[in-house]
Design a protein around this motif. Structure first.
Motif, PDB file in Angstrom:
ATOM      1  N   SER A 234      -1.974  -1.575  11.462  1.00 21.80           N
ATOM      2  CA  SER A 234      -0.814  -0.721  11.714  1.00 21.80           C
ATOM      3  C   SER A 234      -0.507   0.166  10.517  1.00 21.80           C
ATOM      4  CB  SER A 234       0.403  -1.591  12.046  1.00 21.80           C
ATOM      5  OG  SER A 234       0.218  -2.241  13.289  1.00 21.80           O
ATOM      6  N   ALA A 235      -0.643  -0.383   9.320  1.00 22.45           N
ATOM      7  CA  ALA A 235      -0.392   0.409   8.118  1.00 22.45           C
ATOM      8  C   ALA A 235      -1.353   1.594   8.042  1.00 22.45           C
ATOM      9  CB  ALA A 235      -0.522  -0.473   6.879  1.00 22.45           C
ATOM     10  N   LYS A 236      -2.623   1.358   8.362  1.00 23.01           N
ATOM     11  CA  LYS A 236      -3.610   2.439   8.347  1.00 23.01           C
ATOM     12  C   LYS A 236      -3.259   3.518   9.368  1.00 23.01           C
ATOM     13  CE  LYS A 236      -7.771  -0.081   6.861  1.00 23.01           C
ATOM     14  NZ  LYS A 236      -9.118  -0.512   7.306  1.00 23.01           N
ATOM     15  N   ARG A 237      -2.925   3.084  10.580  1.00 19.05           N
ATOM     16  CA  ARG A 237      -2.632   4.057  11.637  1.00 19.05           C
ATOM     17  C   ARG A 237      -1.399   4.882  11.287  1.00 19.05           C
ATOM     18  NH1 ARG A 237      -1.131   0.864  15.656  1.00 19.05           N
ATOM     19  NH2 ARG A 237      -1.101   2.499  17.241  1.00 19.05           N
ATOM     20  N   ALA A 241      -1.314   8.886  10.530  1.00 20.10           N
ATOM     21  CA  ALA A 241      -0.487   9.732  11.398  1.00 20.10           C
ATOM     22  C   ALA A 241       0.433  10.644  10.592  1.00 20.10           C
ATOM     23  CB  ALA A 241       0.335   8.863  12.341  1.00 20.10           C
ATOM     24  N   LEU A 242       0.762  10.229   9.371  1.00 22.35           N
ATOM     25  CA  LEU A 242       1.707  10.996   8.557  1.00 22.35           C
ATOM     26  C   LEU A 242       1.006  11.944   7.578  1.00 22.35           C
ATOM     27  CD1 LEU A 242       4.387   8.253   7.805  1.00 22.35           C
ATOM     28  CD2 LEU A 242       4.212   9.816   9.755  1.00 22.35           C
ATOM     29  N   GLU A 243      -0.305  11.988   7.601  1.00 20.13           N
ATOM     30  CA  GLU A 243      -1.044  12.842   6.667  1.00 20.13           C
ATOM     31  C   GLU A 243      -0.664  14.323   6.753  1.00 20.13           C
ATOM     32  OE1 GLU A 243      -5.119  11.886   7.329  1.00 20.13           O
ATOM     33  OE2 GLU A 243      -5.048  10.039   6.143  1.00 20.13           O
ATOM     34  N   ARG A 263      -5.210  -2.054  -1.326  1.00 24.58           N
ATOM     35  CA  ARG A 263      -6.304  -1.156  -1.661  1.00 24.58           C
ATOM     36  C   ARG A 263      -7.032  -0.690  -0.406  1.00 24.58           C
ATOM     37  NH1 ARG A 263      -9.392  -4.402  -4.559  1.00 24.58           N
ATOM     38  NH2 ARG A 263     -10.731  -4.873  -2.781  1.00 24.58           N
ATOM     39  N   GLU A 264      -7.205  -1.573   0.545  1.00 23.75           N
ATOM     40  CA  GLU A 264      -7.880  -1.220   1.787  1.00 23.75           C
ATOM     41  C   GLU A 264      -7.138  -0.101   2.511  1.00 23.75           C
ATOM     42  OE1 GLU A 264     -10.593  -1.396   5.021  1.00 23.75           O
ATOM     43  OE2 GLU A 264     -10.713  -2.126   2.950  1.00 23.75           O
ATOM     44  N   VAL A 265      -5.807  -0.192   2.544  1.00 24.07           N
ATOM     45  CA  VAL A 265      -5.034   0.871   3.181  1.00 24.07           C
ATOM     46  C   VAL A 265      -5.137   2.164   2.366  1.00 24.07           C
ATOM     47  CG1 VAL A 265      -2.749   1.576   3.991  1.00 24.07           C
ATOM     48  CG2 VAL A 265      -3.434  -0.822   4.175  1.00 24.07           C
ATOM     49  N   ALA A 266      -5.050   2.040   1.045  1.00 24.85           N
ATOM     50  CA  ALA A 266      -5.100   3.228   0.187  1.00 24.85           C
ATOM     51  C   ALA A 266      -6.392   4.002   0.372  1.00 24.85           C
ATOM     52  CB  ALA A 266      -4.930   2.814  -1.270  1.00 24.85           C
ATOM     53  N   ARG A 267      -7.492   3.296   0.576  1.00 24.79           N
ATOM     54  CA  ARG A 267      -8.787   3.959   0.713  1.00 24.79           C
ATOM     55  C   ARG A 267      -9.022   4.527   2.109  1.00 24.79           C
ATOM     56  NH1 ARG A 267     -12.545  -0.056  -3.101  1.00 24.79           N
ATOM     57  NH2 ARG A 267     -11.462   0.478  -5.035  1.00 24.79           N
ATOM     58  N   SER A 268      -8.082   4.298   3.014  1.00 27.21           N
ATOM     59  CA  SER A 268      -8.266   4.761   4.390  1.00 27.21           C
ATOM     60  C   SER A 268      -7.483   6.019   4.707  1.00 27.21           C
ATOM     61  CB  SER A 268      -7.826   3.656   5.363  1.00 27.21           C
ATOM     62  OG  SER A 268      -6.408   3.533   5.388  1.00 27.21           O
ATOM     63  N   LEU A 273       0.265   6.357  -1.480  1.00 30.69           N
ATOM     64  CA  LEU A 273       0.936   5.071  -1.281  1.00 30.69           C
ATOM     65  C   LEU A 273       1.609   4.633  -2.573  1.00 30.69           C
ATOM     66  CD1 LEU A 273      -1.631   3.045   0.840  1.00 30.69           C
ATOM     67  CD2 LEU A 273       0.174   4.587   1.623  1.00 30.69           C
ATOM     68  N   ALA A 274       2.770   3.983  -2.433  1.00 31.03           N
ATOM     69  CA  ALA A 274       3.518   3.463  -3.572  1.00 31.03           C
ATOM     70  C   ALA A 274       3.867   2.000  -3.327  1.00 31.03           C
ATOM     71  CB  ALA A 274       4.799   4.269  -3.782  1.00 31.03           C
ATOM     72  N   THR A 275       3.880   1.226  -4.406  1.00 29.41           N
ATOM     73  CA  THR A 275       4.347  -0.156  -4.337  1.00 29.41           C
ATOM     74  C   THR A 275       4.534  -0.680  -5.755  1.00 29.41           C
ATOM     75  OG1 THR A 275       4.025  -2.276  -3.207  1.00 29.41           O
ATOM     76  CG2 THR A 275       2.124  -1.379  -4.349  1.00 29.41           C
TER      77      THR A 275
END
Length: 405
Positions: A234-237, A241-243, A263-268, A273-275
């Motif tokens: 869901s995080a990836k999608r 979608a917000l790109e 990291r997996e989400v960041a690379r997709s 991304l911030a955290t």
């Protein structure tokens, strides 16, 4: 300098100062703000703040027993002592580090006053004369849904135009960077456990982002916060979608414990991304920064270990050309500590302001003008943090039977 064997130190030239007591106060703002005040035999006091929440004052009281008698100018050594003395009961992370953060900030304020220099000077110097603020906004009744959640009002549907209206209002106040919460109670329907967003959920969030984007145009940069709610898919999608909207960042898309997932989400995605606000001490940031799992790192100085520890995070981020933008939900006391930090850090980006609904926020300090002007806070030149607490205002909003205990 003479060492007396018990960790205490002495100084020449009038710098042989001792801590005589530490007090705490809890101020009821939009959160419970934990203030710390340190007294010395020089008649000078230091003011600090720990992150919101319970048990902090009790931990500070415990620490006071072994800090009294110490020289407050040894800021980083005393922070290490706090960690070491409490290491057997959680001293390397969590609320113990948060309590130590407030004490550490008060020590920097005290050291600046004793040495007659602003705190930023003790942190290494000044890169900028003012610090850029982003305003954390709530979209009023647009935030609530028909689940009975009413913290921000009541409505039976999303109204993206309400987010847009709030965004325009923030820009009119002078902010050129804003943030909204993008997670909602509806995300947990029908299953509150699996962290999954449906296609309809993603579409609803995209509508909100699009409405804000169109409302502010090039007048403000916009970030959105997800509060660690989503599974990787869901995080990836959502991020993809917000790109098209060129966000300032998308914050806390997955739970904070697993940097590999982050990291997996960041690379997709190309969405930044911030955290970082849930991590403690510099060691817990290494995987995020050296594995490039984050584009903007957001430690909370009143949580993660104070100003020196946050600066160590910033230094590691700078090695990897990562922007440093502290999380901040503090009173003006903790906010001004973060201003000094932001002034001293080369890769500083933005500082959060999260008290728009507290109409007496400025009144907590003795000053005649607003702290935030045109979305900026000027870096003080007065010694220490450069702020004085209005004791009457603080007492009027204190919890418990009195202000200091």
């Amino acid at each position: 300098m003479r060492d007396y064997g018990d960790g205490s130190t002495r100084r020449a030239d009038g710098r042989d100062v001792r801590i005589t007591g530490i007090e705490t106060a809890v101020i009821e703002g939009n959160f419970d703000w934990n203030l710390v005040r340190i007294h010395t035999d020089a008649g000078v006091t230091g003011l600090g703040e720990s992150y919101r929440g319970g048990a902090i004052t009790d931990i500070v009281d415990y620490m006071a027993d072994f800090l009294v008698g110490e020289n407050p100018l040894d800021v980083e050594r005393l922070f290490r002592r706090m960690i070491q003395e409490t290491s057997g009961h959680g001293g390397t992370t969590g609320k113990v580090v948060t309590a130590a953060s407030g004490v550490e900030i008060a020590l920097w304020d005290l050291a600046g006053k004793l040495l007659d220099v602003p705190t930023y000077q003790l942190l290494g110097g000044k890169y900028r004369d003012e610090v850029r603020i982003y305003c954390d906004c709530h979209a009023g009744e647009a935030y609530a849904v028909d689940t009975g959640y009413t913290e921000y009002g009541e409505t039976e549907s999303y109204r993206p135009e309400a987010y847009a209206e709030t965004a325009r209002e923030a820009v009119e106040m002078g902010f050129d960077a804003i943030k909204f919460d993008l997670d909602t109670p509806a995300d947990n329907d029908p299953d509150p456990f699996n962290g999954r967003l449906s296609a309809a959920d993603v579409a609803d969030k995209r509508e909100i982002v699009e409405a804000v984007h169109e409302a502010v145009g090039g007048d403000a940069e916009v970030a959105f916060d997800c509060h660690w709610d989503y599974a990787i898919d869901s995080a990836k999608r959502l991020a993809r979608a917000l790109e098209p909207y060129d966000l300032l960042w998308l914050e806390d898309v997955v739970p904070p414990e697993n940097a590999d997932a982050q990291r997996e989400v960041a690379r997709s995605t190309s969405t930044p991304l911030a955290t970082g606000e849930n991590r403690f001490r510099v060691h817990e940031f290494s995987d995020l920064l050296y594995d490039f799992a984050v584009d903007v790192v957001t430690p909370d100085p009143t949580t993660c270990g104070g100003l020196a520890e946050s600066r160590a995070v910033a230094n590691r981020a700078e090695e990897n050309y990562i922007t440093f933008s502290p999380h901040n939900v503090c009173s003006p006391v903790g906010t001004m500590a973060c201003v000094h930090l932001g002034a001293s850090v080369a890769n500083f980006g933005y500082l959060e302001y999260h008290a728009l609904e507290v109409d007496w926020w400025d009144d907590l300090l003795v000053r005649s003008d607003p702290l935030i002007r045109d979305g900026r806070i000027a870096v003080p030149e007065a010694p220490g943090l450069g702020v004085s607490l209005d004791e009457d205002v603080a007492a009027a909003h204190a919890t418990g039977d009195g202000l200091w205990s």
